[in-house]
Design a protein around this motif. Structure first.
Motif, PDB file in Angstrom:
ATOM      1  N   PRO A 105       0.827  -1.214   0.000  1.00  0.00           N
ATOM      2  CA  PRO A 105       0.000   0.000   0.000  1.00  0.00           C
ATOM      3  C   PRO A 105       0.859   1.263   0.000  1.00  0.00           C
ATOM      4  O   PRO A 105       1.893   1.325   0.648  1.00  0.00           O
ATOM      5  N   GLY A 106       0.435   2.247  -0.756  1.00  0.00           N
ATOM      6  CA  GLY A 106       1.187   3.495  -0.836  1.00  0.00           C
ATOM      7  C   GLY A 106       2.150   3.553  -1.998  1.00  0.00           C
ATOM      8  O   GLY A 106       2.755   4.594  -2.258  1.00  0.00           O
ATOM      9  N   TYR A 107       2.285   2.415  -2.723  1.00  0.00           N
ATOM     10  CA  TYR A 107       3.169   2.404  -3.890  1.00  0.00           C
ATOM     11  C   TYR A 107       2.619   3.318  -4.974  1.00  0.00           C
ATOM     12  O   TYR A 107       1.410   3.348  -5.225  1.00  0.00           O
ATOM     13  N   GLY A 108       3.498   4.027  -5.642  1.00  0.00           N
ATOM     14  CA  GLY A 108       3.075   4.832  -6.779  1.00  0.00           C
ATOM     15  C   GLY A 108       3.878   6.109  -6.901  1.00  0.00           C
ATOM     16  O   GLY A 108       4.552   6.529  -5.958  1.00  0.00           O
ATOM     17  N   PRO A 109       3.840   6.747  -8.065  1.00  0.00           N
ATOM     18  CA  PRO A 109       4.597   7.982  -8.290  1.00  0.00           C
ATOM     19  C   PRO A 109       3.963   9.170  -7.584  1.00  0.00           C
ATOM     20  O   PRO A 109       2.789   9.136  -7.194  1.00  0.00           O
ATOM     21  N   ARG A 110       4.768  10.220  -7.432  1.00  0.00           N
ATOM     22  CA  ARG A 110       4.301  11.484  -6.862  1.00  0.00           C
ATOM     23  C   ARG A 110       4.424  12.559  -7.936  1.00  0.00           C
ATOM     24  O   ARG A 110       5.351  12.547  -8.727  1.00  0.00           O
ATOM     25  N   GLU A 111       3.488  13.483  -7.909  1.00  0.00           N
ATOM     26  CA  GLU A 111       3.567  14.612  -8.828  1.00  0.00           C
ATOM     27  C   GLU A 111       4.457  15.684  -8.217  1.00  0.00           C
ATOM     28  O   GLU A 111       4.168  16.212  -7.147  1.00  0.00           O
ATOM     29  N   ILE A 112       5.578  15.973  -8.877  1.00  0.00           N
ATOM     30  CA  ILE A 112       6.525  16.955  -8.364  1.00  0.00           C
ATOM     31  C   ILE A 112       6.911  17.909  -9.484  1.00  0.00           C
ATOM     32  O   ILE A 112       6.607  17.676 -10.662  1.00  0.00           O
ATOM     33  N   ARG A 113       7.593  18.969  -9.102  1.00  0.00           N
ATOM     34  CA  ARG A 113       8.146  19.918 -10.063  1.00  0.00           C
ATOM     35  C   ARG A 113       9.658  19.866  -9.940  1.00  0.00           C
ATOM     36  O   ARG A 113      10.205  19.923  -8.838  1.00  0.00           O
ATOM     37  N   VAL A 114      10.344  19.748 -11.076  1.00  0.00           N
ATOM     38  CA  VAL A 114      11.798  19.570 -11.085  1.00  0.00           C
ATOM     39  C   VAL A 114      12.429  20.525 -12.093  1.00  0.00           C
ATOM     40  O   VAL A 114      11.939  20.681 -13.213  1.00  0.00           O
ATOM     41  N   ALA A 115      13.520  21.166 -11.672  1.00  0.00           N
ATOM     42  CA  ALA A 115      14.358  21.948 -12.587  1.00  0.00           C
ATOM     43  C   ALA A 115      15.739  21.313 -12.595  1.00  0.00           C
ATOM     44  O   ALA A 115      16.339  21.102 -11.535  1.00  0.00           O
ATOM     45  N   ILE A 116      16.254  20.995 -13.769  1.00  0.00           N
ATOM     46  CA  ILE A 116      17.556  20.353 -13.916  1.00  0.00           C
ATOM     47  C   ILE A 116      18.554  21.373 -14.452  1.00  0.00           C
ATOM     48  O   ILE A 116      18.315  21.995 -15.495  1.00  0.00           O
ATOM     49  N   ASP A 117      19.637  21.565 -13.699  1.00  0.00           N
ATOM     50  CA  ASP A 117      20.655  22.565 -14.034  1.00  0.00           C
ATOM     51  C   ASP A 117      19.972  23.920 -14.241  1.00  0.00           C
ATOM     52  O   ASP A 117      19.290  24.389 -13.346  1.00  0.00           O
ATOM     53  N   ASP A 118      20.127  24.537 -15.399  1.00  0.00           N
ATOM     54  CA  ASP A 118      19.548  25.859 -15.640  1.00  0.00           C
ATOM     55  C   ASP A 118      18.209  25.792 -16.358  1.00  0.00           C
ATOM     56  O   ASP A 118      17.700  26.818 -16.841  1.00  0.00           O
ATOM     57  N   GLY A 119      17.613  24.611 -16.430  1.00  0.00           N
ATOM     58  CA  GLY A 119      16.349  24.447 -17.132  1.00  0.00           C
ATOM     59  C   GLY A 119      15.159  24.951 -16.327  1.00  0.00           C
ATOM     60  O   GLY A 119      15.270  25.271 -15.134  1.00  0.00           O
ATOM     61  N   PRO A 120      13.992  25.018 -16.950  1.00  0.00           N
ATOM     62  CA  PRO A 120      12.787  25.500 -16.271  1.00  0.00           C
ATOM     63  C   PRO A 120      12.192  24.443 -15.349  1.00  0.00           C
ATOM     64  O   PRO A 120      12.489  23.246 -15.483  1.00  0.00           O
ATOM     65  N   MET A 121      11.347  24.864 -14.427  1.00  0.00           N
ATOM     66  CA  MET A 121      10.594  23.944 -13.600  1.00  0.00           C
ATOM     67  C   MET A 121       9.551  23.234 -14.461  1.00  0.00           C
ATOM     68  O   MET A 121       8.784  23.879 -15.184  1.00  0.00           O
ATOM     69  N   THR A 122       9.523  21.921 -14.408  1.00  0.00           N
ATOM     70  CA  THR A 122       8.522  21.150 -15.143  1.00  0.00           C
ATOM     71  C   THR A 122       7.851  20.163 -14.205  1.00  0.00           C
ATOM     72  O   THR A 122       8.488  19.617 -13.292  1.00  0.00           O
ATOM     73  N   GLU A 123       6.573  19.913 -14.431  1.00  0.00           N
ATOM     74  CA  GLU A 123       5.835  18.944 -13.628  1.00  0.00           C
ATOM     75  C   GLU A 123       6.055  17.543 -14.176  1.00  0.00           C
ATOM     76  O   GLU A 123       6.088  17.337 -15.387  1.00  0.00           O
ATOM     77  N   THR A 124       6.217  16.603 -13.276  1.00  0.00           N
ATOM     78  CA  THR A 124       6.464  15.229 -13.701  1.00  0.00           C
ATOM     79  C   THR A 124       5.987  14.263 -12.633  1.00  0.00           C
ATOM     80  O   THR A 124       5.995  14.574 -11.440  1.00  0.00           O
ATOM     81  N   ASP A 125       5.521  13.108 -13.061  1.00  0.00           N
ATOM     82  CA  ASP A 125       5.179  12.026 -12.140  1.00  0.00           C
ATOM     83  C   ASP A 125       6.428  11.196 -11.902  1.00  0.00           C
ATOM     84  O   ASP A 125       7.001  10.647 -12.853  1.00  0.00           O
TER      85      ASP A 125
END
Length: 239
Positions: A105-125
């Motif tokens: 129970p509780g397994y699964g992805p989370r919706e987060i926002r990630v910026a890699i190096d100088d890139g923009p913030m993007t939403e991803t599971d």
């Protein structure tokens, strides 16, 4: 003299001083020794094998913590939390059992926002995200292309992988073979990431949790490399 947790504590004690000129003498004598295993080009003799290596830094709110080997969050943070409580189980079996239990129970992805190096913030599971300086995590060679001294993390992100898919790929992953061309398995290199989440994210650094913060207490943080910040002497004790 110890394992990954001992290296982690010694490293943080040393780097509290920004003018640190000391070197870390490491005698691998812990349970997993993931950090020491990455020194594959340094022969284990009775003499010191010196190497200047990168260090990672986790920053959150008003705190920070250095790490020598790997930082992981999401699924890997939860696994590390479970594994730390299995004190009487051998290291490799400990992480395997923790992973199996985390498939419940509780397994699964989370919706987060990630910026890699100088890139923009993007939403991803995201199910799991690891940023590695060394080759091994949880006793397994998940980051075979990582280089201790290139100033970059080996970046691994798993997206929406089902339990069945993870179970299918798991035996090969334990040997360091990750699925190729899978749309939910992403590998690259980076120097920094910034992460934001509406829900707290479990996170570990070197299998440890930042002092004063519970593993599930982060809603935003950054991870960055500090190139060649530490001189390490890997030492093989005399038999």
């Amino acid at each position: 003299m110890g394992g990954d947790g001992t290296v982690h504590e010694a490293l943080n004690g040393m780097l509290r001083n920004p003018e640190n000129q000391s070197k870390l003498g490491l005698i691998p004598a812990g349970t997993a020794n993931d950090n020491a295993a990455s020194f594959t080009n340094a022969p284990l003799t009775n003499r010191e094998a010196l190497r200047r290596v990168d260090v990672g830094c986790l920053r959150w709110d008003d705190g920070h913590r250095y790490f020598a080997n790997v930082a992981g969050h999401g699924f890997s943070g939860e696994i590390a939390s479970r594994a730390r409580r299995m004190l009487r189980v051998p290291a490799r079996l400990r992480y395997t059992l923790a992973l199996v239990r985390q498939l419940g129970p509780g397994y699964g992805p989370r919706e987060i926002r990630v910026a890699i190096d100088d890139g923009p913030m993007t939403e991803t599971d995201t199910l799991l995200m690891s940023l590695a300086i060394g080759n091994r995590e949880g006793s397994y060679p998940l980051h075979g292309l990582a280089d201790l001294s290139d100033g970059r993390f080996e970046f691994l992100r798993l997206g929406r992988l089902s339990r069945r898919e993870l179970a299918w790929y798991f035996p090969a992953m334990l040997q360091g073979v990750l699925p190729k061309n899978h749309p939910e398995v992403h590998q690259s290199q980076c120097r920094r990431i910034d992460v934001e989440s509406s829900m707290p994210i479990p996170l570990h650094v070197d299998g440890e949790f930042p002092r004063g913060a519970r593993p599930e207490s982060f809603t935003h943080f950054s991870l960055e490399t500090i190139p060649q910040a530490l001189l390490v002497a890997l030492i093989q004790p005399s038999s």
